[in-house]
Design an enzyme around this catalytic site. Structure first.
Site, PDB file in Angstrom:
ATOM      1  N   CYS A 115      13.654 -10.589 -13.826  1.00 23.49           N
ATOM      2  CA  CYS A 115      12.506 -11.319 -14.387  1.00 23.49           C
ATOM      3  C   CYS A 115      12.107 -10.798 -15.766  1.00 23.49           C
ATOM      4  O   CYS A 115      11.331 -11.439 -16.470  1.00 23.49           O
ATOM      5  CB  CYS A 115      11.320 -11.260 -13.440  1.00 23.49           C
ATOM      6  SG  CYS A 115      11.639 -12.157 -11.918  1.00 23.49           S
ATOM      7  N   HIS A 256       5.193 -13.126 -17.703  1.00 24.18           N
ATOM      8  CA  HIS A 256       6.157 -13.622 -16.715  1.00 24.18           C
ATOM      9  C   HIS A 256       5.378 -14.250 -15.571  1.00 24.18           C
ATOM     10  O   HIS A 256       4.375 -13.698 -15.106  1.00 24.18           O
ATOM     11  CB  HIS A 256       7.031 -12.463 -16.206  1.00 24.18           C
ATOM     12  CG  HIS A 256       7.833 -12.863 -15.011  1.00 24.18           C
ATOM     13  ND1 HIS A 256       8.700 -13.929 -15.046  1.00 24.18           N
ATOM     14  CD2 HIS A 256       7.859 -12.380 -13.744  1.00 24.18           C
ATOM     15  CE1 HIS A 256       9.233 -14.084 -13.849  1.00 24.18           C
ATOM     16  NE2 HIS A 256       8.749 -13.162 -13.039  1.00 24.18           N
ATOM     17  N   ASN A 286       8.316 -19.372  -9.931  1.00 29.33           N
ATOM     18  CA  ASN A 286       8.933 -18.272 -10.676  1.00 29.33           C
ATOM     19  C   ASN A 286      10.391 -18.640 -10.957  1.00 29.33           C
ATOM     20  O   ASN A 286      11.213 -18.666 -10.044  1.00 29.33           O
ATOM     21  CB  ASN A 286       8.832 -16.986  -9.843  1.00 29.33           C
ATOM     22  CG  ASN A 286       9.447 -15.779 -10.548  1.00 29.33           C
ATOM     23  OD1 ASN A 286      10.092 -15.914 -11.587  1.00 29.33           O
ATOM     24  ND2 ASN A 286       9.251 -14.605  -9.976  1.00 29.33           N
TER      25      ASN A 286
HETATM   26  N1  COA Z   1       2.739 -18.854   4.418  1.00 29.78           N
HETATM   27  C1  COA Z   1       1.829 -18.403   5.310  1.00 29.78           C
HETATM   28  N2  COA Z   1       1.651 -17.105   5.589  1.00 29.78           N
HETATM   29  C2  COA Z   1       2.427 -16.220   4.945  1.00 29.78           C
HETATM   30  C3  COA Z   1       3.410 -16.632   4.013  1.00 29.78           C
HETATM   31  C4  COA Z   1       3.558 -18.000   3.774  1.00 29.78           C
HETATM   32  N3  COA Z   1       4.460 -18.483   2.883  1.00 29.78           N
HETATM   33  N4  COA Z   1       4.027 -15.533   3.526  1.00 29.78           N
HETATM   34  C5  COA Z   1       3.467 -14.478   4.135  1.00 29.78           C
HETATM   35  N5  COA Z   1       2.512 -14.890   4.995  1.00 29.78           N
HETATM   36  C6  COA Z   1       1.658 -14.076   5.853  1.00 29.78           C
HETATM   37  C7  COA Z   1       2.260 -12.734   6.163  1.00 29.78           C
HETATM   38  O1  COA Z   1       3.154 -12.827   7.258  1.00 29.78           O
HETATM   39  C8  COA Z   1       1.032 -11.925   6.496  1.00 29.78           C
HETATM   40  O2  COA Z   1       0.631 -12.215   7.809  1.00 29.78           O
HETATM   41  P1  COA Z   1       0.060 -11.048   8.768  1.00 29.78           P
HETATM   42  O3  COA Z   1      -1.195 -10.563   8.069  1.00 29.78           O
HETATM   43  O4  COA Z   1      -0.196 -11.755  10.044  1.00 29.78           O
HETATM   44  O5  COA Z   1       1.127 -10.001   8.810  1.00 29.78           O
HETATM   45  C9  COA Z   1      -0.034 -12.500   5.555  1.00 29.78           C
HETATM   46  O6  COA Z   1       0.449 -13.776   5.153  1.00 29.78           O
HETATM   47  C10 COA Z   1      -0.282 -11.652   4.334  1.00 29.78           C
HETATM   48  O7  COA Z   1       0.971 -11.254   3.789  1.00 29.78           O
HETATM   49  P2  COA Z   1       1.090 -10.453   2.445  1.00 29.78           P
HETATM   50  O8  COA Z   1       2.525 -10.165   2.181  1.00 29.78           O
HETATM   51  O9  COA Z   1       0.120  -9.325   2.445  1.00 29.78           O
HETATM   52  O10 COA Z   1       0.552 -11.570   1.422  1.00 29.78           O
HETATM   53  P3  COA Z   1       0.257 -11.446  -0.100  1.00 29.78           P
HETATM   54  O11 COA Z   1      -1.106 -11.871  -0.389  1.00 29.78           O
HETATM   55  O12 COA Z   1       0.731 -10.120  -0.653  1.00 29.78           O
HETATM   56  O13 COA Z   1       1.212 -12.569  -0.706  1.00 29.78           O
HETATM   57  C11 COA Z   1       3.297 -12.698  -1.913  1.00 29.78           C
HETATM   58  C12 COA Z   1       2.623 -12.473  -0.553  1.00 29.78           C
HETATM   59  C13 COA Z   1       4.804 -12.571  -1.747  1.00 29.78           C
HETATM   60  C14 COA Z   1       2.936 -14.094  -2.379  1.00 29.78           C
HETATM   61  C15 COA Z   1       2.740 -11.643  -2.917  1.00 29.78           C
HETATM   62  O14 COA Z   1       2.820 -10.362  -2.353  1.00 29.78           O
HETATM   63  C16 COA Z   1       3.477 -11.632  -4.223  1.00 29.78           C
HETATM   64  O15 COA Z   1       3.419 -12.589  -4.983  1.00 29.78           O
HETATM   65  N6  COA Z   1       4.141 -10.509  -4.556  1.00 29.78           N
HETATM   66  C17 COA Z   1       4.833 -10.342  -5.809  1.00 29.78           C
HETATM   67  C18 COA Z   1       6.140 -11.039  -5.707  1.00 29.78           C
HETATM   68  C19 COA Z   1       6.841 -11.100  -7.018  1.00 29.78           C
HETATM   69  O16 COA Z   1       6.227 -11.242  -8.021  1.00 29.78           O
HETATM   70  N7  COA Z   1       8.174 -11.025  -6.991  1.00 29.78           N
HETATM   71  C20 COA Z   1       8.991 -11.180  -8.120  1.00 29.78           C
HETATM   72  C21 COA Z   1       8.817 -10.039  -9.055  1.00 29.78           C
HETATM   73  S1  COA Z   1       9.064 -10.510 -10.659  1.00 29.78           S
END
Ligand code: COA
Length: 329
Positions: A115, A256, A286
């Site tokens: 990224c 980004h 993304n």
């Molecule tokens: N739909 C519904 N629920 C979801 C889900 C989805 N698509 N994805 C995850 N969940 C659930 C999880 O299972 C978790 O449930 P639980 O509490 O029962 O275990 C809950 O939502 C919270 O999960 P969490 O991972 O803490 O959510 P979050 O707020 O961190 O969001 C991302 C997840 C992936 C969207 C976020 O962490 C993110 O954007 N991270 C950065 C990713 C990134 O930028 N990657 C590329 C780098 S350049």
């Protein structure tokens, strides 16, 4: 004589027509439009046809750019493409672009920094320009993320989309262009939190790796999120401080596009109003190396010569950075 700087003199982009909306994803994995919108800001992303490679999008973006800037293919002396989803391991996407667009007087190679790829590539191009070696450089960011995305994994498949963007870079003697940059990486913490385990020389693709879904991108989202906010903020702040730019002086932050909440946190920490942050994640998701040029493409008509812009990125590796640019047109 004034110092040579490398300026962006044109921009173009391409996204596939096919839209994958949050509603569509509801029928693929256990998720909801509401969850995706609240947690990421994404409403839809574009998906390239299965039988078309990354270069298809890159070529479309470059074709449009050459025509828009009245640049003849023979004038280009360097083609650089940032991608983590090349058509094949070799030859490079840059070589394929060169062949298809009849670019015969250039050298060409790809850069892989996930990224952060586009910023790393733009700064590489800058070095060839300020050294005097190159006069017209095509800098491309293109990724077909859909082919490495696991549509059984709701934590990643909601995030990624396909797209490509390209900029033309040329020498400038009037003070416009790239003024400063910071490129960093931290391989101690980054290697395990965001990766594709199989398909490389360490773990070649086999029936077993495919059954185990190891050829798809995997991440520890919450951890990656924290690093992304800290490092994009840190790099942006550092580059603004050392160039004496306040948030008032800044026309736009060009981050980004990983998650809209990450962008909001970075903007808040920089004390920057949201209107000064380029945002396209709602409609493209993304697109990895393509996010920055797609932002420029979307906001091009809002930019004015002399605008102060700060680009910032974060990606696998980990890799990150920032650049301060004075817009040239
Ligand atoms: N739909 C519904 N629920 C979801 C889900 C989805 N698509 N994805 C995850 N969940 C659930 C999880 O299972 C978790 O449930 P639980 O509490 O029962 O275990 C809950 O939502 C919270 O999960 P969490 O991972 O803490 O959510 P979050 O707020 O961190 O969001 C991302 C997840 C992936 C969207 C976020 O962490 C993110 O954007 N991270 C950065 C990713 C990134 O930028 N990657 C590329 C780098 S350049």
């Amino acid at each position: 004589m004034s110092k040579i700087q490398a300026a962006i003199t044109g921009v173009h982009g391409y996204v596939p027509e096919k839209i994958l909306s949050n509603k569509d994803l509801e029928s693929i994995v256990d998720t909801s439009d509401d969850w995706i919108t609240r947690r990421t800001g994404i409403k839809e992303r574009r998906i390239l046809a299965k039988d078309k490679p990354t270069s298809f999008m890159a070529i479309k973006a470059c074709e449009g750019l050459l025509s828009k800037t009245n640049t003849k293919p023979e004038e280009i002396d360097l083609v650089l493409c940032a991608t983590m989803t090349p058509d094949m391991l070799t030859p490079s996407v840059s070589n394929i672009i060169s062949k298809e667009l009849n670019i015969r007087n250039a050298f060409a190679f790809d850069i892989q920094a996930a990224c952060s790829g586009f910023l790393y590539t733009m700064i590489t191009a800058e070095k060839f320009i300020i050294s005097g070696q190159c006069k017209k450089v095509l800098v491309v960011g293109a990724d077909k993320m859909s082919y490495i995305t696991n549509y059984n994994d709701r934590t990643t498949c909601i995030l990624f989309g396909d797209g490509a963007g390209a900029i033309l870079m040329e020498p400038n003697l009037e003070g416009y262009g790239i003024k400063d940059s910071i490129l960093r990486s931290d391989s101690e913490h980054g290697l395990d939190l965001l990766k594709i385990e199989a398909g490389g020389s360490k773990n070649p693709c086999s029936h077993e790796t495919i059954d185990q879904e190891k050829h798809y991108i995997k991440q520890e989202g919450r951890n990656v999120y924290k690093y992304a906010v800290e490092e994009m903020f840190g790099a942006s702040k550092e580059i603004m401080n050392r160039n004496n730019i306040t948030s008032d002086d800044l026309a736009y932050l060009i981050p980004h596009q990983a998650n809209e909440r990450i962008l909001e946190s970075v903007a808040e920490k920089l004390k920057l109003p949201k209107e000064k942050v380029m945002i396209t994640i709602n409609k493209y998701g993304n697109t990895t190396a393509a996010t920055l040029p797609l932002c420029l493409w979307d906001y091009e008509s809002k930019l004015t010569k002399g605008d102060n812009l700060v680009f910032t990125v974060f990606g696998a590796g980990f890799t990150w950075g920032a650049a301060y640019v004075k817009w040239a047109y």
